[in-house]
Design a protein around this motif. Structure first.
Motif, PDB file in Angstrom:
ATOM      1  N   MET A   7      32.480 -47.705   0.009  1.00 21.38           N
ATOM      2  CA  MET A   7      31.890 -49.046   0.033  1.00 21.38           C
ATOM      3  C   MET A   7      30.645 -49.067   0.920  1.00 21.38           C
ATOM      4  O   MET A   7      29.648 -49.708   0.605  1.00 21.38           O
ATOM      5  CB  MET A   7      32.940 -50.010   0.584  1.00 21.38           C
ATOM      6  N   LEU A   8      30.689 -48.341   2.042  1.00 24.98           N
ATOM      7  CA  LEU A   8      29.611 -48.435   3.018  1.00 24.98           C
ATOM      8  C   LEU A   8      28.440 -47.511   2.675  1.00 24.98           C
ATOM      9  O   LEU A   8      27.293 -47.859   2.924  1.00 24.98           O
ATOM     10  CB  LEU A   8      30.133 -48.098   4.423  1.00 24.98           C
ATOM     11  N   PRO A  11      26.455 -48.338  -1.636  1.00 23.89           N
ATOM     12  CA  PRO A  11      26.581 -49.734  -2.070  1.00 23.89           C
ATOM     13  C   PRO A  11      25.868 -50.006  -3.398  1.00 23.89           C
ATOM     14  O   PRO A  11      26.220 -50.949  -4.077  1.00 23.89           O
ATOM     15  CB  PRO A  11      25.944 -50.523  -0.936  1.00 23.89           C
ATOM     16  N   LEU A  12      24.875 -49.178  -3.764  1.00 28.56           N
ATOM     17  CA  LEU A  12      24.148 -49.459  -5.012  1.00 28.56           C
ATOM     18  C   LEU A  12      25.003 -49.016  -6.194  1.00 28.56           C
ATOM     19  O   LEU A  12      25.641 -47.972  -6.155  1.00 28.56           O
ATOM     20  CB  LEU A  12      22.813 -48.716  -5.010  1.00 28.56           C
ATOM     21  N   ASP A  13      24.998 -49.871  -7.222  1.00 29.32           N
ATOM     22  CA  ASP A  13      25.758 -49.548  -8.426  1.00 29.32           C
ATOM     23  C   ASP A  13      25.371 -48.143  -8.922  1.00 29.32           C
ATOM     24  O   ASP A  13      24.214 -47.892  -9.233  1.00 29.32           O
ATOM     25  CB  ASP A  13      25.418 -50.601  -9.499  1.00 29.32           C
TER      26      ASP A  13
ATOM     27  N   GLY B  42      21.290 -55.818  -5.496  1.00 28.18           N
ATOM     28  CA  GLY B  42      21.390 -54.468  -6.049  1.00 28.18           C
ATOM     29  C   GLY B  42      20.190 -54.167  -6.939  1.00 28.18           C
ATOM     30  O   GLY B  42      19.603 -53.084  -6.864  1.00 28.18           O
ATOM     31  N   ARG B  45      17.016 -53.610  -4.932  1.00 24.90           N
ATOM     32  CA  ARG B  45      17.015 -52.283  -4.324  1.00 24.90           C
ATOM     33  C   ARG B  45      16.711 -51.211  -5.379  1.00 24.90           C
ATOM     34  O   ARG B  45      15.956 -50.253  -5.126  1.00 24.90           O
ATOM     35  CB  ARG B  45      18.380 -52.005  -3.692  1.00 24.90           C
ATOM     36  N   ASP B  49      13.845 -48.504  -5.401  1.00 24.73           N
ATOM     37  CA  ASP B  49      14.172 -47.079  -5.504  1.00 24.73           C
ATOM     38  C   ASP B  49      13.510 -46.451  -6.726  1.00 24.73           C
ATOM     39  O   ASP B  49      13.531 -45.229  -6.883  1.00 24.73           O
ATOM     40  CB  ASP B  49      15.696 -46.894  -5.625  1.00 24.73           C
ATOM     41  N   VAL B  56      21.732 -52.198 -17.090  1.00 23.34           N
ATOM     42  CA  VAL B  56      22.673 -52.030 -15.984  1.00 23.34           C
ATOM     43  C   VAL B  56      22.717 -53.309 -15.142  1.00 23.34           C
ATOM     44  O   VAL B  56      23.793 -53.754 -14.720  1.00 23.34           O
ATOM     45  CB  VAL B  56      22.281 -50.817 -15.110  1.00 23.34           C
ATOM     46  N   SER B  60      26.005 -55.353 -14.702  1.00 24.63           N
ATOM     47  CA  SER B  60      26.602 -55.424 -13.363  1.00 24.63           C
ATOM     48  C   SER B  60      26.783 -56.885 -12.938  1.00 24.63           C
ATOM     49  O   SER B  60      27.807 -57.238 -12.339  1.00 24.63           O
ATOM     50  CB  SER B  60      25.747 -54.668 -12.350  1.00 24.63           C
ATOM     51  N   VAL B  91      34.160 -57.646   0.456  1.00 25.83           N
ATOM     52  CA  VAL B  91      33.657 -56.445  -0.220  1.00 25.83           C
ATOM     53  C   VAL B  91      32.223 -56.659  -0.693  1.00 25.83           C
ATOM     54  O   VAL B  91      31.327 -55.855  -0.417  1.00 25.83           O
ATOM     55  CB  VAL B  91      34.574 -56.077  -1.405  1.00 25.83           C
ATOM     56  N   VAL B  94      29.743 -56.932   2.245  1.00 33.36           N
ATOM     57  CA  VAL B  94      29.347 -55.636   2.818  1.00 33.36           C
ATOM     58  C   VAL B  94      28.278 -54.994   1.954  1.00 33.36           C
ATOM     59  O   VAL B  94      27.269 -54.487   2.434  1.00 33.36           O
ATOM     60  CB  VAL B  94      30.580 -54.723   2.953  1.00 33.36           C
ATOM     61  N   ARG B  95      28.492 -55.069   0.628  1.00 28.93           N
ATOM     62  CA  ARG B  95      27.505 -54.475  -0.287  1.00 28.93           C
ATOM     63  C   ARG B  95      26.160 -55.166  -0.186  1.00 28.93           C
ATOM     64  O   ARG B  95      25.112 -54.513  -0.190  1.00 28.93           O
ATOM     65  CB  ARG B  95      28.023 -54.533  -1.718  1.00 28.93           C
ATOM     66  N   SER B  98      24.421 -54.010   3.017  1.00 25.98           N
ATOM     67  CA  SER B  98      23.834 -52.658   3.031  1.00 25.98           C
ATOM     68  C   SER B  98      22.693 -52.554   2.027  1.00 25.98           C
ATOM     69  O   SER B  98      21.722 -51.833   2.271  1.00 25.98           O
ATOM     70  CB  SER B  98      24.887 -51.578   2.825  1.00 25.98           C
ATOM     71  N   ASN B  99      22.762 -53.314   0.911  1.00 28.82           N
ATOM     72  CA  ASN B  99      21.624 -53.336  -0.007  1.00 28.82           C
ATOM     73  C   ASN B  99      20.407 -53.940   0.668  1.00 28.82           C
ATOM     74  O   ASN B  99      19.293 -53.438   0.526  1.00 28.82           O
ATOM     75  CB  ASN B  99      21.967 -54.136  -1.262  1.00 28.82           C
TER      76      ASN B  99
END
Lengths: 269, 110
Positions: A7-8, A11-13, B42, B45, B49, B56, B60, B91, B94-95, B98-99
């Motif tokens: 999870m940490l 995190p990106l799909d 997401g 990001r 990237d 996707v 998602s 959950v 947290v994602r 961090s994203n």
């Protein structure tokens, strides 16, 4: 731990990376355009979702407040109606008493005296005399946050009627609680957080006034179960109590004494 | 740019139309919002990237919303709805964080 690491640290799909690798392998650029119809439609959908979620929260609050205000209005309105009708009843009773006195003026003193006697016995007439005032009030200050369940410092209907029973037992002749005269048809009830006497809510401090023999009533009450109970209320639960003997207490008449169905025994049809 | 305009258009439509949300749908709205935010961050990001993929992104978003709503629904049926909502929020939260941290590294290299 695997789950938390997953999870940490990622995190990106992962499917973004997977489809990019697939496109690179096929000789295309690793990313697609951001402005496709699909993305735009989804963006509109997300914006709509945000606005709807925010709107539904905003809209509920005023509705709840409106309902609350309406209920409070209804309560005060009905209470006013009750007050008004009680005053009307008192006025009518006085009128009746006046008319009775006038029509009985010729009938002789014995009848008038008998009527007065009955009025005092049933509690329909206002009376005065020496007696005792017992007052009970909730424990001051905010409710104990440690206490679970019922607030121990709150006066309950049980407290009130144990005191009332103690007063009757000690020879009280007439009792009223916060201006509600007790008669043979007076209940003392508990409804939610309020104490009802004669079906009317009363609020603290509860002042129980009793008329009785000034020499005996205070002493007998102190010895009775009621007196001991009052003392234990203040000692154990912090309820503010006071017992005062007074030379002159006046009690109002009861507003509800009529009896429609009950007949003297042996007098039936 | 175009998705940002789309987002804005969606917000405006929602504010103007004020659609009524049925009562049974209301518990799922906050969860859906969190899931949507996760998908959006997401996607941002992924754009930075250089690996953004429109299919996707859509999949998602939809799967996030559906799975989150399903978990909460299941929790409601089992009497642990609020606990499972909290789980979903933790959950996805947290994602999101961090994203956002990754986005920040891209934009400010900090």
């Amino acid at each position: 731990m695997t789950l938390i690491n997953e999870m940490l640290t990622r995190p990106l799909d992962p499917s973004y990376a997977a489809s990019a690798a697939r496109r690179v392998a096929a000789g295309e650029p690793p990313h697609t355009s951001v402005g496709t119809v699909l993305v735009t439609l989804t963006a509109i959908l997300i914006g709509l979702l945000l606005a709807v979620a925010a709107g539904s929260v905003r809209r509920d609050a005023p509705t709840a407040q409106g309902v609350r205000a309406e209920l409070i209005d209804q309560i005060t309105e009905r209470r006013d109606v009750v007050e008004e009708r009680s005053r009307a009843i008192a006025a009518r009773q006085q009128e009746i008493a006046g008319l009775e006195a006038a029509s009985l003026a010729g009938a002789g003193a014995s009848l008038t005296a008998r009527l007065q006697r009955l009025g005092i016995d049933t509690g329909s007439s206002a009376v005065e005399g020496p007696g005792l005032i017992v007052s009970l009030a909730d424990r001051p200050g905010p409710a104990d946050p440690e206490a679970t369940g019922v607030d121990q410092g709150k006066v309950l209907s049980r407290d009130v009627f144990i005191v009332v029973n103690g007063l009757w037992q000690s020879g009280a002749e007439a009792i009223s609680i916060n201006g509600q005269r007790l008669t043979v048809r007076s209940p003392i009830r508990f409804a939610g957080a309020a104490i009802l006497v004669n079906f009317r809510p009363i609020s603290p401090p509860y002042e129980i006034s009793a008329i009785g023999d000034p020499d005996q009533l205070p002493e007998l009450f102190a010895q009775s179960v009621g007196g001991a109970y009052v003392k234990s209320l203040s000692d154990n639960f912090g309820i503010v109590t006071s017992v005062t003997a007074k030379d002159d207490i006046s009690l109002p008449g009861a507003t509800r004494v009529s009896i429609d169905r009950a007949r003297p025994l042996g007098n039936g049809s | 740019m175009i998705p940002a305009l789309g987002l804005l258009a969606g917000i405006v439509i929602g504010i103007v139309l004020k659609p009524d949300v049925p009562i049974w749908l209301q518990p799922y709205l906050p969860i859906a919002v969190i899931a949507a935010l996760d998908a959006v961050f997401g996607a941002v990001r992924a754009v930075l990237d250089g690996i953004f993929d429109d299919k996707v992104f859509v999949v998602s978003f939809l799967s996030n919303v559906v799975v989150a709503a399903f978990i909460v629904y299941l929790g409601d049926q089992l009497g642990v709805g609020s606990q499972l909502s909290t789980g979903v929020i933790v959950v996805l939260g947290v994602r999101i964080f961090s994203n956002v941290a990754a986005i920040r590294r891209h934009l400010f290299s900090a």
